[in-house]
Design a protein around this motif. Structure first.
Motif, PDB file in Angstrom:
ATOM      1  N   GLU A   1       0.830  -1.215   0.000  1.00 47.82           N
ATOM      2  CA  GLU A   1       0.000   0.000   0.000  1.00 47.82           C
ATOM      3  C   GLU A   1       0.865   1.265   0.000  1.00 47.82           C
ATOM      4  O   GLU A   1       0.571   2.225  -0.704  1.00 47.82           O
ATOM      5  CB  GLU A   1      -0.936  -0.011   1.217  1.00 47.82           C
ATOM      6  N   ILE A   2       1.928   1.256   0.782  1.00 51.94           N
ATOM      7  CA  ILE A   2       2.833   2.415   0.807  1.00 51.94           C
ATOM      8  C   ILE A   2       3.426   2.635  -0.584  1.00 51.94           C
ATOM      9  O   ILE A   2       3.433   3.770  -1.093  1.00 51.94           O
ATOM     10  CB  ILE A   2       3.946   2.220   1.862  1.00 51.94           C
ATOM     11  N   ARG A   3       3.927   1.571  -1.211  1.00 48.72           N
ATOM     12  CA  ARG A   3       4.492   1.704  -2.566  1.00 48.72           C
ATOM     13  C   ARG A   3       3.450   2.237  -3.542  1.00 48.72           C
ATOM     14  O   ARG A   3       3.734   3.149  -4.342  1.00 48.72           O
ATOM     15  CB  ARG A   3       5.027   0.349  -3.052  1.00 48.72           C
ATOM     16  N   ASN A   4       2.227   1.686  -3.517  1.00 48.31           N
ATOM     17  CA  ASN A   4       1.179   2.143  -4.441  1.00 48.31           C
ATOM     18  C   ASN A   4       0.847   3.609  -4.229  1.00 48.31           C
ATOM     19  O   ASN A   4       0.684   4.366  -5.190  1.00 48.31           O
ATOM     20  CB  ASN A   4      -0.083   1.288  -4.283  1.00 48.31           C
ATOM     21  N   ARG A   5       0.737   4.020  -2.973  1.00 53.77           N
ATOM     22  CA  ARG A   5       0.399   5.420  -2.702  1.00 53.77           C
ATOM     23  C   ARG A   5       1.532   6.361  -3.084  1.00 53.77           C
ATOM     24  O   ARG A   5       1.289   7.461  -3.590  1.00 53.77           O
ATOM     25  CB  ARG A   5       0.000   5.602  -1.242  1.00 53.77           C
ATOM     26  N   LEU A   6       2.778   5.954  -2.861  1.00 54.15           N
ATOM     27  CA  LEU A   6       3.905   6.800  -3.256  1.00 54.15           C
ATOM     28  C   LEU A   6       3.989   6.944  -4.770  1.00 54.15           C
ATOM     29  O   LEU A   6       4.317   8.025  -5.274  1.00 54.15           O
ATOM     30  CB  LEU A   6       5.215   6.250  -2.693  1.00 54.15           C
ATOM     31  N   ARG A   7       3.669   5.882  -5.497  1.00 59.18           N
ATOM     32  CA  ARG A   7       3.656   5.962  -6.964  1.00 59.18           C
ATOM     33  C   ARG A   7       2.593   6.951  -7.459  1.00 59.18           C
ATOM     34  O   ARG A   7       2.749   7.565  -8.506  1.00 59.18           O
ATOM     35  CB  ARG A   7       3.367   4.582  -7.565  1.00 59.18           C
ATOM     36  N   GLN A   8       1.515   7.087  -6.718  1.00 60.57           N
ATOM     37  CA  GLN A   8       0.412   7.958  -7.115  1.00 60.57           C
ATOM     38  C   GLN A   8       0.556   9.385  -6.582  1.00 60.57           C
ATOM     39  O   GLN A   8      -0.249  10.247  -6.907  1.00 60.57           O
ATOM     40  CB  GLN A   8      -0.918   7.368  -6.627  1.00 60.57           C
ATOM     41  N   ARG A   9       1.578   9.633  -5.772  1.00 61.05           N
ATOM     42  CA  ARG A   9       1.717  10.941  -5.113  1.00 61.05           C
ATOM     43  C   ARG A   9       1.743  12.097  -6.099  1.00 61.05           C
ATOM     44  O   ARG A   9       1.155  13.141  -5.856  1.00 61.05           O
ATOM     45  CB  ARG A   9       2.968  10.948  -4.232  1.00 61.05           C
TER      46      ARG A   9
ATOM     47  N   PRO B   1       3.704  17.205   2.511  1.00 61.96           N
ATOM     48  CA  PRO B   1       3.496  16.517   3.783  1.00 61.96           C
ATOM     49  C   PRO B   1       3.433  14.993   3.685  1.00 61.96           C
ATOM     50  O   PRO B   1       3.486  14.308   4.698  1.00 61.96           O
ATOM     51  CB  PRO B   1       2.165  17.081   4.290  1.00 61.96           C
ATOM     52  N   SER B   2       3.336  14.441   2.475  1.00 66.47           N
ATOM     53  CA  SER B   2       3.282  12.982   2.361  1.00 66.47           C
ATOM     54  C   SER B   2       4.653  12.440   1.986  1.00 66.47           C
ATOM     55  O   SER B   2       5.511  13.166   1.506  1.00 66.47           O
ATOM     56  CB  SER B   2       2.236  12.569   1.325  1.00 66.47           C
ATOM     57  N   GLY B   3       4.863  11.178   2.234  1.00 62.78           N
ATOM     58  CA  GLY B   3       6.131  10.551   1.889  1.00 62.78           C
ATOM     59  C   GLY B   3       6.612   9.646   3.003  1.00 62.78           C
ATOM     60  O   GLY B   3       5.855   9.248   3.884  1.00 62.78           O
ATOM     61  N   THR B   4       7.870   9.320   2.955  1.00 62.00           N
ATOM     62  CA  THR B   4       8.468   8.461   3.974  1.00 62.00           C
ATOM     63  C   THR B   4       9.721   9.130   4.515  1.00 62.00           C
ATOM     64  O   THR B   4      10.330   9.963   3.850  1.00 62.00           O
ATOM     65  CB  THR B   4       8.860   7.085   3.400  1.00 62.00           C
ATOM     66  N   GLU B   5      10.077   8.747   5.711  1.00 63.47           N
ATOM     67  CA  GLU B   5      11.353   9.182   6.258  1.00 63.47           C
ATOM     68  C   GLU B   5      11.754   8.215   7.355  1.00 63.47           C
ATOM     69  O   GLU B   5      10.916   7.547   7.947  1.00 63.47           O
ATOM     70  CB  GLU B   5      11.300  10.610   6.795  1.00 63.47           C
ATOM     71  N   GLY B   6      13.031   8.112   7.553  1.00 67.86           N
ATOM     72  CA  GLY B   6      13.553   7.245   8.601  1.00 67.86           C
ATOM     73  C   GLY B   6      14.377   8.081   9.568  1.00 67.86           C
ATOM     74  O   GLY B   6      15.088   8.988   9.159  1.00 67.86           O
ATOM     75  N   VAL B   7      14.252   7.774  10.820  1.00 65.48           N
ATOM     76  CA  VAL B   7      14.961   8.511  11.858  1.00 65.48           C
ATOM     77  C   VAL B   7      15.595   7.507  12.812  1.00 65.48           C
ATOM     78  O   VAL B   7      14.959   6.507  13.158  1.00 65.48           O
ATOM     79  CB  VAL B   7      13.989   9.429  12.652  1.00 65.48           C
ATOM     80  N   ILE B   8      16.813   7.760  13.213  1.00 64.39           N
ATOM     81  CA  ILE B   8      17.463   6.934  14.225  1.00 64.39           C
ATOM     82  C   ILE B   8      17.582   7.771  15.492  1.00 64.39           C
ATOM     83  O   ILE B   8      18.046   8.915  15.460  1.00 64.39           O
ATOM     84  CB  ILE B   8      18.864   6.489  13.775  1.00 64.39           C
ATOM     85  N   ALA B   9      17.124   7.209  16.587  1.00 63.56           N
ATOM     86  CA  ALA B   9      17.237   7.868  17.891  1.00 63.56           C
ATOM     87  C   ALA B   9      17.854   6.866  18.859  1.00 63.56           C
ATOM     88  O   ALA B   9      17.600   5.668  18.757  1.00 63.56           O
ATOM     89  CB  ALA B   9      15.861   8.306  18.382  1.00 63.56           C
ATOM     90  N   PHE B  10      18.657   7.340  19.781  1.00 62.48           N
ATOM     91  CA  PHE B  10      19.257   6.481  20.793  1.00 62.48           C
ATOM     92  C   PHE B  10      18.452   6.641  22.072  1.00 62.48           C
ATOM     93  O   PHE B  10      18.505   7.686  22.718  1.00 62.48           O
ATOM     94  CB  PHE B  10      20.737   6.841  20.981  1.00 62.48           C
TER      95      PHE B  10
END
Length: 185
Positions: free
Chosen positions: A110-118, A128-137
């Motif tokens: 679903e994430i891939r399909n929605r990102l393709r349609q963005r 405001p839509s998309g993905t991101e990764g964060v590393i926290a300790f």
């Protein structure tokens, strides 16, 4: 069914089919739907939708809504399904892992399909839509606190999910997927 952790191996196996997660998501996002309406939305046969809805109902994940007419719509019983193999016996742990993997497969699709349609969304939705990764300790206690805070922020608008009259003009269904994973030592 409450939001309690699912530990029954048979119930967990019922969730090991990716299409069942699609049905749960559809009913959670759009409210009660008949098997025919699910079929039209998901591109699966009515018979298949009916079969999978009945399997979900057997283990308490969905229920039929009472009302007039022959075809009864289905609704989700609980908006959350908590699955973890931690502390379970071998059979239940394997079933929990299979259910989790089916959920992730469906969610990532679903994430891939929605990102393709963005790019086809109105411009105000691009940033405001998309993905991101964060590393926290963090310590385990800090992670638990942060996760609870994030859930609280997202659930601020949860009443709009169950009561469409509360949705302002221009509202869209926005799916948040929060994954908290721990690096091995």
């Amino acid at each position: 069914m409450t939001d309690a952790r699912i530990t029954d191996p048979k119930a967990l196996r019922a969730l090991s089919h990716p299409f069942r997660w699609k049905l749960i998501k559809l009913l959670a996002e759009e409210g009660p739907r008949t098997a025919t309406q699910c079929s039209q939305k998901l591109g699966e046969s009515v018979a298949s939708c009916s079969y999978h809805l009945n399997m979900l109902a057997k283990y308490g994940f969905v229920t039929e809504v009472e009302g007039p007419g022959r075809q009864k719509p289905w609704q989700v019983v609980s908006k959350r399904q908590q699955i973890s193999s931690v502390g379970l016996g071998t059979e239940a742990a394997m079933a929990a892992e299979a259910a989790s993997m089916a959920y992730l497969d469906q969610e990532f699709e679903e994430i891939r399909n929605r990102l393709r349609q963005r790019e086809h969304l109105p411009a105000e939705w691009h940033e405001p839509s998309g993905t991101e990764g964060v590393i926290a300790f963090l310590t385990a206690a800090e992670l638990a606190e942060l996760k609870a805070e994030l859930e609280k922020v997202v659930l601020k608008y949860d009443d709009r999910r169950t009561d469409p009259s509360l949705r302002p003009e221009g509202v869209r269904a926005v799916r948040f997927f929060l994954a908290t994973t721990i690096a091995p030592e």
